[in-house]
Scaffold this active site. Structure first.
Site, mmCIF file in Angstrom:
data_model
loop_
_atom_site.group_PDB
_atom_site.id
_atom_site.type_symbol
_atom_site.label_atom_id
_atom_site.label_comp_id
_atom_site.label_asym_id
_atom_site.label_seq_id
_atom_site.Cartn_x
_atom_site.Cartn_y
_atom_site.Cartn_z
ATOM 1 N N ASP A 1 0.840 -1.200 0.000
ATOM 2 C CA ASP A 1 0.000 0.000 0.000
ATOM 3 C C ASP A 1 0.875 1.249 0.000
ATOM 4 O O ASP A 1 1.796 1.351 0.813
ATOM 5 C CB ASP A 1 -0.860 0.053 1.271
ATOM 6 C CG ASP A 1 -2.070 -0.863 1.198
ATOM 7 O OD1 ASP A 1 -2.252 -1.516 0.159
ATOM 8 O OD2 ASP A 1 -2.828 -0.911 2.183
ATOM 9 N N LYS B 1 -8.227 0.531 -5.195
ATOM 10 C CA LYS B 1 -9.433 -0.050 -4.592
ATOM 11 C C LYS B 1 -10.691 0.674 -5.030
ATOM 12 O O LYS B 1 -10.700 1.902 -5.148
ATOM 13 C CB LYS B 1 -9.346 0.054 -3.063
ATOM 14 C CG LYS B 1 -8.285 -0.842 -2.418
ATOM 15 C CD LYS B 1 -8.366 -0.702 -0.906
ATOM 16 C CE LYS B 1 -7.159 -1.274 -0.176
ATOM 17 N NZ LYS B 1 -7.057 -2.731 -0.246
ATOM 18 N N GLY C 1 -5.181 -2.707 8.811
ATOM 19 C CA GLY C 1 -4.840 -1.555 9.635
ATOM 20 C C GLY C 1 -4.638 -1.863 11.102
ATOM 21 O O GLY C 1 -4.570 -0.958 11.926
ATOM 22 N N ARG D 1 -6.407 -20.290 7.411
ATOM 23 C CA ARG D 1 -6.713 -21.627 7.925
ATOM 24 C C ARG D 1 -8.131 -22.056 7.568
ATOM 25 O O ARG D 1 -8.375 -23.218 7.254
ATOM 26 C CB ARG D 1 -6.530 -21.668 9.449
ATOM 27 C CG ARG D 1 -5.076 -21.683 9.885
ATOM 28 C CD ARG D 1 -4.941 -22.294 11.276
ATOM 29 N NE ARG D 1 -3.577 -22.217 11.779
ATOM 30 C CZ ARG D 1 -2.635 -23.117 11.504
ATOM 31 N NH1 ARG D 1 -2.912 -24.143 10.721
ATOM 32 N NH2 ARG D 1 -1.425 -22.984 11.990
ATOM 33 N N GLY E 1 -2.994 -7.187 8.343
ATOM 34 C CA GLY E 1 -2.358 -7.357 9.645
ATOM 35 C C GLY E 1 -0.922 -7.824 9.606
ATOM 36 O O GLY E 1 -0.289 -7.964 10.648
#
Lengths: 293, 209
Positions: free
Chosen positions: A23, A80, A152, A164, A213
């Protein structure tokens, strides 16, 4: 000569594999990302951590900012649009963007429908938290998936949960008898043909990156070992103490994700990573991953 | 010209030879797994190359498609240049697809890289942005029976080629598949589909060395 087909849309995602998409909000940041070895940049007005902090409606980035970034780097540029906002997508396509991210990080524009991505020549990447959501997006024409994580936050736990979940769902479908597939398709709400593809091949029909994250080389290595094809890093780079160093280290970690000695070397002396957020401390209505369906 | 089929003993012999061949695939970034799968389908061994090792381990090398800036940075960082030069000088066949083609070129317009293994001048992203990526059925000079589906992703163009370079396929005036001695390059991605003819052509270069 055929253009805008699924083959060329998924083809670019194949070429990005094993790489890091970063980003960026300015031309300078885009150049740092390219210098660090990013395979692509996501041109944004604000990075997710700042969107989260400032609240309000988050929209498509000003095309002026995107075009300046497109002119400044030679790697592909993504941008985006809001979930369901086909007009924003049309604008992005018309300026020649390389990939559109129909993203939950922006405020959804439609509470019921996502963009009909088959209508576009430009490829789309969409977020997903489980197999069925991924297959619905692919059914709508997405040529690449990214697990959502929680953008974020600098906290990798949601990215891990979503990776997962997709893996577990794929394993489950793979071992189930064929005659149960229509019922599974109905229960999960995923297109039957795509469920059958997953059953036969044991994988998603398109490339799957991981997002939301990832803040350190170790995070990148973990998520790659869980089976991600590559990585999106948002706030993790430009909210860290030394962005260029951190960006380079995450690129290296994504290449050498299975090699702890290399990871130890590149993790040393990076300065502090972005400060993270505990997911349980975030009010439920502010969680981004639940946007989209 | 290569002849397929015919004498089954020759085919068997060739397959036996193939079982002893190992091709390295540079695995820093990009579509390296697809090349490995394609190589395995042809019956040779494929090896992921993540660090410069001994060149004796491999009989040839593929540099895959990916982001050429990323791959070239990782090549410099992890000291691959010497390894690649050694391979090139040893005469072992090397095949570069897309980003690999760019890296092998004598010159890349507006860029510093270009290892100089094949006498071509290249321009990156020269067909346009992603929206101009395309696929087309093309003719291969070494097998004209059936056209080959060539997939171009933000592809480079070969602006010019020296007289030593053999042109193996073209679209209009653009060279898209070329060879000079032990170096093979394509601006498209045969690893993205099931037709193995170009991988087999490369393996013939290895077997006939």
């Amino acid at each position: 000569m055929e253009k805008g087909t699924l083959k060329v849309k998924t083809g670019l995602a194949e070429m990005l594999k094993g790489g890091v998409i970063m980003d960026v909000t300015t031309v300078d940041q885009a150049k740092i990302a390219e210098e660090a070895g990013a395979v692509s940049v996501m041109a944004l007005e604000r990075i997710p951590a700042d969107i989260r902090a400032s609240g309000g409606v988050a929209r498509m980035t000003d095309p002026e900012i995107i075009i300046n970034i497109m002119n400044a780097v030679t790697i592909p540029v993504m941008a985006k649009c809001r979930i369901g906002h086909f007009a924003e997508a049309q604008i992005l396509e018309s300026i020649g963007i390389d990939y559109i991210d129909e993203s939950e990080v922006l405020t959804p524009a439609d509470e019921k429908y996502h963009v009909d991505k088959w209508e576009f020549k430009v490829p789309f990447v969409c977020g997903a938290t489980n197999l069925a959501e991924a297959l619905r997006r692919i059914g709508e024409g997405a040529a690449m998936i990214r697990t959502k994580g929680e953008a974020g936050t600098g906290n990798v736990v949601e990215a891990v949960r979503h990776m997962r979940a997709i893996k577990d769902d794929i394993n489950r479908v793979s071992v189930m008898p064929k005659e149960e597939m229509m019922t599974i398709s109905k229960e999960l709400g995923a297109p039957y043909e795509l469920i059958m593809y997953v059953k036969e091949k044991g994988k998603l029909p398109v490339v799957n990156f991981s997002a939301g994250g990832i803040a350190t080389p170790a995070d990148a290595a973990m998520i790659m070992q869980l089976g991600a094809d590559g990585i999106f890093v948002g706030s993790g780079i430009f909210k860290s103490e030394n962005p260029l160093k951190m960006a380079k280290a995450i690129v290296d970690a994504t290449t050498h994700f299975k090699n702890p000695e290399v990871l130890a070397k590149i993790s040393r002396g990076l300065g502090s990573a972005m400060s993270g957020l505990e997911i349980s401390k975030i009010p439920k209505e502010e969680l981004l991953a639940q946007r989209g369906w | 010209m290569r002849k397929e089929g015919g004498n089954s003993q020759i085919v068997e012999k060739k397959q036996k030879k193939k079982n002893n061949v190992t091709i390295g695939v540079l695995a820093l970034q990009g579509a390296f797994r697809e090349h490995i799968k394609a190589l395995q389908k042809t019956g040779v061994n494929a090896l992921e190359i993540k660090f410069p090792g001994k060149i004796d381990e491999i009989d040839g090398l593929i540099v895959p498609g990916g982001e050429s800036t990323t791959i070239s940075k990782l090549i410099n960082k992890y000291g691959f240049k010497e390894y690649l030069d050694k391979l090139y000088l040893s005469g072992k066949p090397m095949y570069g697809t897309c980003a690999g083609l760019i890296l092998f070129a004598a010159e890349v317009l507006n860029e510093k890289y270009g290892l100089g293994y094949i006498d071509i001048i290249v321009k990156r992203n020269s067909y346009g942005r992603q929206i101009d990526s395309f696929h087309e059925m093309v003719e291969l000079s070494f097998d004209k029976r059936k056209r080959f589906e060539a997939i171009f992703i933000r592809a480079p163009k070969i602006i010019s080629a020296g007289s030593e370079v053999d042109i193996l396929s073209k679209i209009n005036d653009n060279i898209i598949l070329a060879r000079q001695k032990n170096i093979l390059v394509s601006s498209f991605h045969p690893e993205l589909q099931d037709d193995l003819r170009i991988h087999n052509y490369f393996l013939d270069m290895v077997l006939n060395k």
